[in-house]
Design a protein around this motif. Structure first.
Motif, mmCIF file in Angstrom:
data_model
loop_
_atom_site.group_PDB
_atom_site.id
_atom_site.type_symbol
_atom_site.label_atom_id
_atom_site.label_comp_id
_atom_site.label_asym_id
_atom_site.label_seq_id
_atom_site.Cartn_x
_atom_site.Cartn_y
_atom_site.Cartn_z
ATOM 1 N N ARG A 60 15.943 -2.530 15.331
ATOM 2 C CA ARG A 60 15.206 -3.194 16.338
ATOM 3 C C ARG A 60 14.251 -4.428 15.640
ATOM 4 N NH1 ARG A 60 13.453 1.645 19.998
ATOM 5 N NH2 ARG A 60 12.171 0.070 20.888
ATOM 6 N N GLY A 61 14.235 -4.500 14.305
ATOM 7 C CA GLY A 61 13.450 -5.232 13.548
ATOM 8 C C GLY A 61 12.038 -5.017 13.315
ATOM 9 N N LEU A 62 11.540 -3.611 13.530
ATOM 10 C CA LEU A 62 10.359 -3.027 13.513
ATOM 11 C C LEU A 62 9.804 -3.158 11.851
ATOM 12 C CD1 LEU A 62 10.697 -0.067 15.986
ATOM 13 C CD2 LEU A 62 9.629 -2.349 16.363
ATOM 14 N N GLY A 63 10.716 -2.867 11.066
ATOM 15 C CA GLY A 63 10.262 -2.909 9.703
ATOM 16 C C GLY A 63 9.570 -4.267 9.568
ATOM 17 N N GLY A 64 10.231 -5.398 9.839
ATOM 18 C CA GLY A 64 9.636 -6.671 9.598
ATOM 19 C C GLY A 64 8.410 -6.966 10.230
ATOM 20 N N THR A 65 8.276 -6.664 11.581
ATOM 21 C CA THR A 65 7.171 -6.489 12.458
ATOM 22 C C THR A 65 5.795 -5.907 11.919
ATOM 23 O OG1 THR A 65 8.250 -6.747 14.334
ATOM 24 C CG2 THR A 65 6.254 -6.095 14.626
ATOM 25 N N LEU A 66 6.296 -4.650 11.035
ATOM 26 C CA LEU A 66 5.280 -3.654 10.532
ATOM 27 C C LEU A 66 4.851 -4.507 9.455
ATOM 28 C CD1 LEU A 66 3.700 -1.507 9.850
ATOM 29 C CD2 LEU A 66 5.894 -0.304 9.035
ATOM 30 N N VAL A 67 5.559 -4.882 8.427
ATOM 31 C CA VAL A 67 5.220 -5.597 7.313
ATOM 32 C C VAL A 67 4.309 -6.786 7.515
ATOM 33 C CG1 VAL A 67 6.019 -6.634 5.067
ATOM 34 C CG2 VAL A 67 6.861 -4.519 5.693
ATOM 35 N N GLU A 68 4.697 -7.816 8.482
ATOM 36 C CA GLU A 68 4.218 -8.946 8.755
ATOM 37 C C GLU A 68 2.737 -8.735 9.278
ATOM 38 O OE1 GLU A 68 4.459 -13.113 11.195
ATOM 39 O OE2 GLU A 68 5.733 -11.335 11.629
ATOM 40 N N ALA A 69 2.590 -7.826 10.029
ATOM 41 C CA ALA A 69 1.312 -7.373 10.683
ATOM 42 C C ALA A 69 0.413 -6.675 9.474
ATOM 43 C CB ALA A 69 1.399 -6.461 11.782
ATOM 44 N N ALA A 70 0.951 -5.754 8.729
ATOM 45 C CA ALA A 70 0.200 -5.186 7.675
ATOM 46 C C ALA A 70 -0.183 -6.195 6.595
ATOM 47 C CB ALA A 70 1.116 -4.183 7.140
ATOM 48 N N LEU A 71 0.529 -7.220 6.174
ATOM 49 C CA LEU A 71 0.003 -8.388 5.333
ATOM 50 C C LEU A 71 -0.648 -9.185 5.912
ATOM 51 C CD1 LEU A 71 3.414 -8.721 3.324
ATOM 52 C CD2 LEU A 71 1.570 -6.782 2.813
ATOM 53 N N THR A 72 -0.422 -9.506 7.094
ATOM 54 C CA THR A 72 -1.219 -10.486 7.916
ATOM 55 C C THR A 72 -2.927 -9.905 7.750
ATOM 56 O OG1 THR A 72 0.228 -11.446 9.124
ATOM 57 C CG2 THR A 72 -2.058 -11.647 10.062
ATOM 58 N N ARG A 73 -2.939 -8.618 8.192
ATOM 59 C CA ARG A 73 -4.260 -8.116 8.167
ATOM 60 C C ARG A 73 -4.917 -7.843 6.863
ATOM 61 N NH1 ARG A 73 -8.893 -7.979 10.127
ATOM 62 N NH2 ARG A 73 -9.899 -5.776 10.003
ATOM 63 N N SER A 74 -4.060 -7.724 5.854
ATOM 64 C CA SER A 74 -4.621 -7.471 4.527
ATOM 65 C C SER A 74 -5.174 -8.788 3.998
ATOM 66 C CB SER A 74 -3.332 -7.233 3.494
ATOM 67 O OG SER A 74 -3.139 -5.939 3.748
ATOM 68 N N ARG A 75 -4.585 -9.814 4.592
ATOM 69 C CA ARG A 75 -5.103 -11.226 4.150
ATOM 70 C C ARG A 75 -6.518 -11.410 4.801
ATOM 71 N NH1 ARG A 75 -0.356 -15.735 4.225
ATOM 72 N NH2 ARG A 75 -2.227 -16.763 5.264
ATOM 73 N N GLU A 76 -6.639 -11.078 6.095
ATOM 74 C CA GLU A 76 -7.594 -11.415 6.870
ATOM 75 C C GLU A 76 -8.851 -10.549 6.345
ATOM 76 O OE1 GLU A 76 -5.336 -11.662 11.224
ATOM 77 O OE2 GLU A 76 -6.524 -9.868 10.734
ATOM 78 N N LEU A 77 -8.642 -9.461 5.680
ATOM 79 C CA LEU A 77 -9.663 -8.357 5.236
ATOM 80 C C LEU A 77 -10.057 -8.825 3.561
ATOM 81 C CD1 LEU A 77 -8.312 -5.045 6.177
ATOM 82 C CD2 LEU A 77 -10.280 -6.142 6.992
ATOM 83 N N GLY A 78 -9.308 -10.058 3.208
ATOM 84 C CA GLY A 78 -9.656 -10.591 1.872
ATOM 85 C C GLY A 78 -8.808 -9.769 0.910
ATOM 86 N N ARG A 79 -7.995 -8.865 1.191
ATOM 87 C CA ARG A 79 -7.274 -8.169 -0.108
ATOM 88 C C ARG A 79 -6.120 -8.855 -0.495
ATOM 89 N NH1 ARG A 79 -9.734 -3.168 0.069
ATOM 90 N NH2 ARG A 79 -11.052 -3.233 1.683
ATOM 91 N N THR A 80 -6.157 -8.707 -1.773
ATOM 92 C CA THR A 80 -4.671 -9.031 -2.528
ATOM 93 C C THR A 80 -3.349 -8.015 -2.453
ATOM 94 O OG1 THR A 80 -6.022 -10.096 -4.415
ATOM 95 C CG2 THR A 80 -3.640 -9.551 -4.996
ATOM 96 N N ILE A 81 -2.282 -8.612 -2.298
ATOM 97 C CA ILE A 81 -1.192 -7.710 -1.817
ATOM 98 C C ILE A 81 -0.620 -7.539 -3.224
ATOM 99 C CG2 ILE A 81 0.883 -7.776 -0.510
ATOM 100 C CD1 ILE A 81 -0.583 -9.768 1.409
ATOM 101 N N VAL A 82 -0.235 -6.087 -3.456
ATOM 102 C CA VAL A 82 0.666 -5.747 -4.672
ATOM 103 C C VAL A 82 1.948 -5.229 -3.913
ATOM 104 C CG1 VAL A 82 0.642 -4.809 -6.689
ATOM 105 C CG2 VAL A 82 -1.813 -5.578 -6.088
ATOM 106 N N PRO A 83 2.901 -5.779 -4.403
ATOM 107 C CA PRO A 83 4.260 -5.365 -3.510
ATOM 108 C C PRO A 83 4.946 -4.354 -4.394
ATOM 109 C CG PRO A 83 4.658 -7.555 -4.325
ATOM 110 C CD PRO A 83 3.294 -7.294 -4.732
ATOM 111 N N HIS A 84 4.594 -3.111 -4.692
ATOM 112 C CA HIS A 84 5.467 -2.295 -5.273
ATOM 113 C C HIS A 84 6.472 -1.660 -4.342
ATOM 114 C CE1 HIS A 84 2.531 -1.983 -8.663
ATOM 115 N NE2 HIS A 84 3.661 -1.691 -9.216
ATOM 116 N N CYS A 85 6.421 -1.725 -3.124
ATOM 117 C CA CYS A 85 7.469 -1.335 -2.287
ATOM 118 C C CYS A 85 8.563 -2.513 -1.997
ATOM 119 C CB CYS A 85 6.881 -1.250 -0.651
ATOM 120 S SG CYS A 85 8.092 -1.010 0.490
#
Length: 109
Positions: A60-85
């Motif tokens: 259903r594309g939920l994984g992509g929706t989840l990751v996009e929202a999580a990374l967008t919010r991380s950026r909004e919070l000024g957090r650097t993203i480290v992709p070990h997953c």
């Protein structure tokens, strides 16, 4: 708690940031369908370590929706993203607009 919504033929998806559990959770029609977990590093970066969508909600594309929202919010919070997953790393490779906010670990670059 931050939320992002998406509607399609499969229902309504909502992503929320559960700060206490250090994860972003996606729910659809009121049921938790998956999560993206992170560790908060000493420098404040969000180190994404695992993403999971319940098999009952696959395709259903939920994984992509989840990751996009999580990374967008991380950026909004000024957090650097480290992709070990691996799922997060693959999503980032397909969406180069996030490159400036990413600290690629040696084993994921």
């Amino acid at each position: 708690m931050t939320e992002q919504h998406r509607e399609d033929g499969a229902g309504t998806a909502r992503v929320r940031h559960d700060e206490a559990a250090r994860r972003f959770v996606i729910e659809t029609d009121g049921v938790d369908a998956g999560f993206a977990a992170y560790r908060e590093r000493a420098d404040g970066a969000f180190d994404f370590v695992h993403t999971e969508v319940d098999p009952a909600f696959s395709g259903r594309g939920l994984g992509g929706t989840l990751v996009e929202a999580a990374l967008t919010r991380s950026r909004e919070l000024g957090r650097t993203i480290v992709p070990h997953c691996p799922f997060v790393a693959a999503w980032l490779r397909r969406h180069p607009g996030f490159v400036a906010d990413v600290d690629w670990p040696d084993d994921a670059a």
